[in-house]
Design a protein around this motif. Structure first.
Motif, PDB file in Angstrom:
ATOM      1  N   ASP A  70       0.864  -1.179   0.000  1.00  0.00           N
ATOM      2  CA  ASP A  70       0.000   0.000   0.000  1.00  0.00           C
ATOM      3  C   ASP A  70       0.902   1.231   0.000  1.00  0.00           C
ATOM      4  O   ASP A  70       1.258   1.768   1.046  1.00  0.00           O
ATOM      5  N   ALA A  71       1.265   1.628  -1.234  1.00  0.00           N
ATOM      6  CA  ALA A  71       2.130   2.806  -1.408  1.00  0.00           C
ATOM      7  C   ALA A  71       1.280   3.967  -1.902  1.00  0.00           C
ATOM      8  O   ALA A  71       1.703   4.760  -2.747  1.00  0.00           O
ATOM      9  N   ALA A  72       0.069   4.059  -1.363  1.00  0.00           N
ATOM     10  CA  ALA A  72      -0.917   5.025  -1.855  1.00  0.00           C
ATOM     11  C   ALA A  72      -0.337   6.431  -1.985  1.00  0.00           C
ATOM     12  O   ALA A  72      -0.641   7.139  -2.942  1.00  0.00           O
ATOM     13  N   ALA A  73       0.504   6.817  -1.046  1.00  0.00           N
ATOM     14  CA  ALA A  73       1.020   8.190  -1.047  1.00  0.00           C
ATOM     15  C   ALA A  73       2.419   8.286  -1.649  1.00  0.00           C
ATOM     16  O   ALA A  73       3.116   9.281  -1.457  1.00  0.00           O
ATOM     17  N   SER A  74       2.836   7.274  -2.411  1.00  0.00           N
ATOM     18  CA  SER A  74       4.250   7.191  -2.823  1.00  0.00           C
ATOM     19  C   SER A  74       4.558   7.667  -4.238  1.00  0.00           C
ATOM     20  O   SER A  74       5.677   7.451  -4.710  1.00  0.00           O
ATOM     21  N   PHE A  75       3.599   8.296  -4.933  1.00  0.00           N
ATOM     22  CA  PHE A  75       3.858   8.644  -6.344  1.00  0.00           C
ATOM     23  C   PHE A  75       5.226   9.297  -6.531  1.00  0.00           C
ATOM     24  O   PHE A  75       6.061   8.824  -7.304  1.00  0.00           O
ATOM     25  N   ASP A  76       5.472  10.390  -5.802  1.00  0.00           N
ATOM     26  CA  ASP A  76       6.738  11.112  -5.998  1.00  0.00           C
ATOM     27  C   ASP A  76       7.930  10.329  -5.458  1.00  0.00           C
ATOM     28  O   ASP A  76       9.028  10.402  -6.001  1.00  0.00           O
ATOM     29  N   VAL A  77       7.703   9.537  -4.396  1.00  0.00           N
ATOM     30  CA  VAL A  77       8.794   8.743  -3.827  1.00  0.00           C
ATOM     31  C   VAL A  77       9.198   7.640  -4.819  1.00  0.00           C
ATOM     32  O   VAL A  77      10.390   7.371  -5.020  1.00  0.00           O
ATOM     33  N   LEU A  78       8.195   7.058  -5.451  1.00  0.00           N
ATOM     34  CA  LEU A  78       8.453   5.995  -6.431  1.00  0.00           C
ATOM     35  C   LEU A  78       9.252   6.537  -7.624  1.00  0.00           C
ATOM     36  O   LEU A  78      10.109   5.853  -8.175  1.00  0.00           O
ATOM     37  N   LEU A  79       8.988   7.787  -7.990  1.00  0.00           N
ATOM     38  CA  LEU A  79       9.757   8.393  -9.083  1.00  0.00           C
ATOM     39  C   LEU A  79      11.200   8.658  -8.680  1.00  0.00           C
ATOM     40  O   LEU A  79      12.095   8.634  -9.520  1.00  0.00           O
ATOM     41  N   ARG A  80      11.416   8.907  -7.388  1.00  0.00           N
ATOM     42  CA  ARG A  80      12.790   9.130  -6.906  1.00  0.00           C
ATOM     43  C   ARG A  80      13.522   7.809  -6.699  1.00  0.00           C
ATOM     44  O   ARG A  80      14.744   7.778  -6.630  1.00  0.00           O
ATOM     45  N   ASN A  81      12.748   6.722  -6.560  1.00  0.00           N
ATOM     46  CA  ASN A  81      13.314   5.399  -6.303  1.00  0.00           C
ATOM     47  C   ASN A  81      13.849   4.837  -7.613  1.00  0.00           C
ATOM     48  O   ASN A  81      13.100   4.576  -8.535  1.00  0.00           O
ATOM     49  N   ARG A  82      15.128   4.677  -7.704  1.00  0.00           N
ATOM     50  CA  ARG A  82      15.714   4.270  -8.995  1.00  0.00           C
ATOM     51  C   ARG A  82      15.831   2.750  -9.127  1.00  0.00           C
ATOM     52  O   ARG A  82      16.278   2.247 -10.130  1.00  0.00           O
ATOM     53  N   LYS A  83      15.413   2.001  -8.077  1.00  0.00           N
ATOM     54  CA  LYS A  83      15.554   0.540  -8.138  1.00  0.00           C
ATOM     55  C   LYS A  83      14.407  -0.064  -8.946  1.00  0.00           C
ATOM     56  O   LYS A  83      13.282   0.437  -8.881  1.00  0.00           O
ATOM     57  N   PRO A  84      14.683  -1.130  -9.702  1.00  0.00           N
ATOM     58  CA  PRO A  84      13.588  -1.735 -10.468  1.00  0.00           C
ATOM     59  C   PRO A  84      12.548  -2.346  -9.522  1.00  0.00           C
ATOM     60  O   PRO A  84      12.884  -2.820  -8.436  1.00  0.00           O
ATOM     61  N   LEU A  85      11.287  -2.306  -9.949  1.00  0.00           N
ATOM     62  CA  LEU A  85      10.222  -2.850  -9.112  1.00  0.00           C
ATOM     63  C   LEU A  85      10.229  -4.372  -9.192  1.00  0.00           C
ATOM     64  O   LEU A  85      10.409  -4.932 -10.275  1.00  0.00           O
ATOM     65  N   PRO A  86      10.022  -5.044  -8.057  1.00  0.00           N
ATOM     66  CA  PRO A  86       9.977  -6.512  -8.095  1.00  0.00           C
ATOM     67  C   PRO A  86       8.714  -7.014  -8.805  1.00  0.00           C
ATOM     68  O   PRO A  86       7.678  -6.366  -8.758  1.00  0.00           O
TER      69      PRO A  86
END
Ligand SMILES: *Cc1c(COP(=O)(O)O)cnc(C)c1O
Length: 397
Positions: free
Chosen positions: A176-192
């Motif tokens: 539940d990363a509901a509030a993570s839009f901008d954090v996910l864009l900063r996260n450079r690791k590939p998604l599992p």
């Protein structure tokens, strides 16, 4: 609280504060027009129409999803339900779902709506969410058919570790990363691939379209199941496959999201500018620790970590006195709700402390400098009181 009739109930929602804790800003009507006009042409108003298809392509590219992609939903809550149905399905033999108590209510509501019995688990002190290393030894693991891990305030858990946990135990995990839009864009690791990541585009999140969301899937088969789960079990033909709801995004909301995406660059720049001015103001008042905005957490929040419960309560009261709102965004944890639950739950020493000390301060793109100044001045005054000195403490959220 006194029973109120309908009009009063809604008018009472108007904020009495000079400075609200959040003040969303979505694209102006004019920016929506070019997209809305496409609906006049297509006469497709929902059902994965052309605007939402285009939005999906843009988001997939933004998140670097070369396999899989985003299943667009009507809300973050619908995305949570869709992600659960796509991975674990409705509750069957293993009916227990582990989730943190320190989360927004929608996490647990989604779990319940898929038929699971929530069991609330305490969070780890460093990450503010569930710890896979601790959970592997959980007493009820044998009954567990689902785990939902929250990214509190958008702060992402170790996705690779959760993916490994899911693969090793065979237990479906939803983030539940509901509030993570901008954090996910900063996260450079590939998604599992094994673990879907749920986003909300609610107006109060850093990126919003009013109501909306997405299930971010790094594998094509996961995406297929997610789209079916939120599209009445349909994809391509009228053959219903699997547990499902109507949780898809309408073309109208896709129009707002497209316009919001056009403005994302300047919006992010404004968040950064305002956050850095906030931190400068805090520094000029000699405040320690500094407010947390952006970085590991989302720009939707400004967070202050206070040394004691009493400091946090005192800060809340003093801000309130100055017409400034603040919020314990996740209450005192869902185990502490009086009219929701009760749920099976572990002991909650960390949630009980964290939830009373991590206070949401006002933050939004155009937060006036004067408000920042007032907030930091009040906070510096409250923080100057030594933890040994007793402070008055109320009990309200
Ligand atoms: C916002 C939020 C949700 C719910 O999203 P909606 O789009 O409002 O349904 C769920 N979980 C968390 C952690 C959230 O912050």
């Amino acid at each position: 609280m006194k029973q109120q009739n309908q009009p009063d109930l809604f008018s009472s929602l108007a904020t009495p504060f000079r400075v609200p804790v959040a003040k969303p800003m979505l694209p102006k009507a004019q920016a929506l027009m070019p997209y809305l006009e496409k609906l006049d042409e297509s006469r497709t108003y929902s059902n994965l129409g052309p605007v939402s298809q285009r939005l999906k392509q843009r988001l997939d590219r933004l998140f670097g999803l070369t396999h899989g992609g985003c299943a667009l939903t009507a809300s973050g809550s619908a995305a949570l339900i869709g992600a659960i149905l796509a991975t674990a399905g409705r509750a069957d033999k293993k009916r227990v779902a582990l989730c943190p108590s320190y989360t927004f209510v929608a996490t647990v509501s989604a779990v319940q709506n898929c038929g699971y019995d929530p069991h609330l688990v305490d969070v780890c002190a460093n990450k503010w969410t569930l710890d896979p290393k601790a959970l592997i030894n959980h007493a009820r693991l044998g009954e567990v058919g689902l785990i939902v891990v929250t990214a509190p305030y958008g702060r992402l858990p170790d996705l690779a570790a959760w993916s490994a946990f899911s693969t090793d135990t065979g237990i479906p995990v939803v983030i539940d990363a509901a509030a993570s839009f901008d954090v996910l864009l900063r996260n450079r690791k590939p998604l599992p691939k094994a673990v879907p990541v749920v986003l909300s585009f609610h107006a109060t999140k850093a990126f919003g379209c009013g109501e909306g969301g997405a299930i971010v899937c790094a594998a094509p088969d996961m995406l297929l199941r997610a789209v079916r789960a939120i599209n009445n079990g349909f994809l391509g033909n009228r053959n219903v496959i699997g547990d499902n709801i109507n949780g898809k995004m309408s073309e109208y909301h896709a129009c707002v999201a497209m316009a919001a995406l056009d403005e994302w660059g300047p919006k992010l720049a404004q968040f950064k500018f305002t956050a850095s001015a906030y931190v400068q103001a805090a520094k000029s008042w000699g405040m320690k620790p500094l407010p947390m905005i952006g970085g590991p957490t989302s720009f939707a929040y400004g967070l202050a970590r206070l040394p004691t419960d009493a400091h946090a309560q005192e800060l809340r009261e003093q801000l309130h006195g100055a017409g400034i709102d603040s919020r314990f965004w996740y209450g005192y944890g869902l185990h502490a709700e009086t009219d929701f639950g009760p749920f099976a739950c572990d002991k909650m020493p960390i949630t009980n402390t964290l939830s009373r000390r991590l206070l949401g301060l006002p933050f939004f793109g155009d937060l006036p400098a004067e408000a920042m100044h007032d907030i930091c001045q009040i906070m510096a005054r409250v923080l100057a009181v030594s933890p040994a000195t007793p402070l008055q403490s109320g009990a309200q959220l």
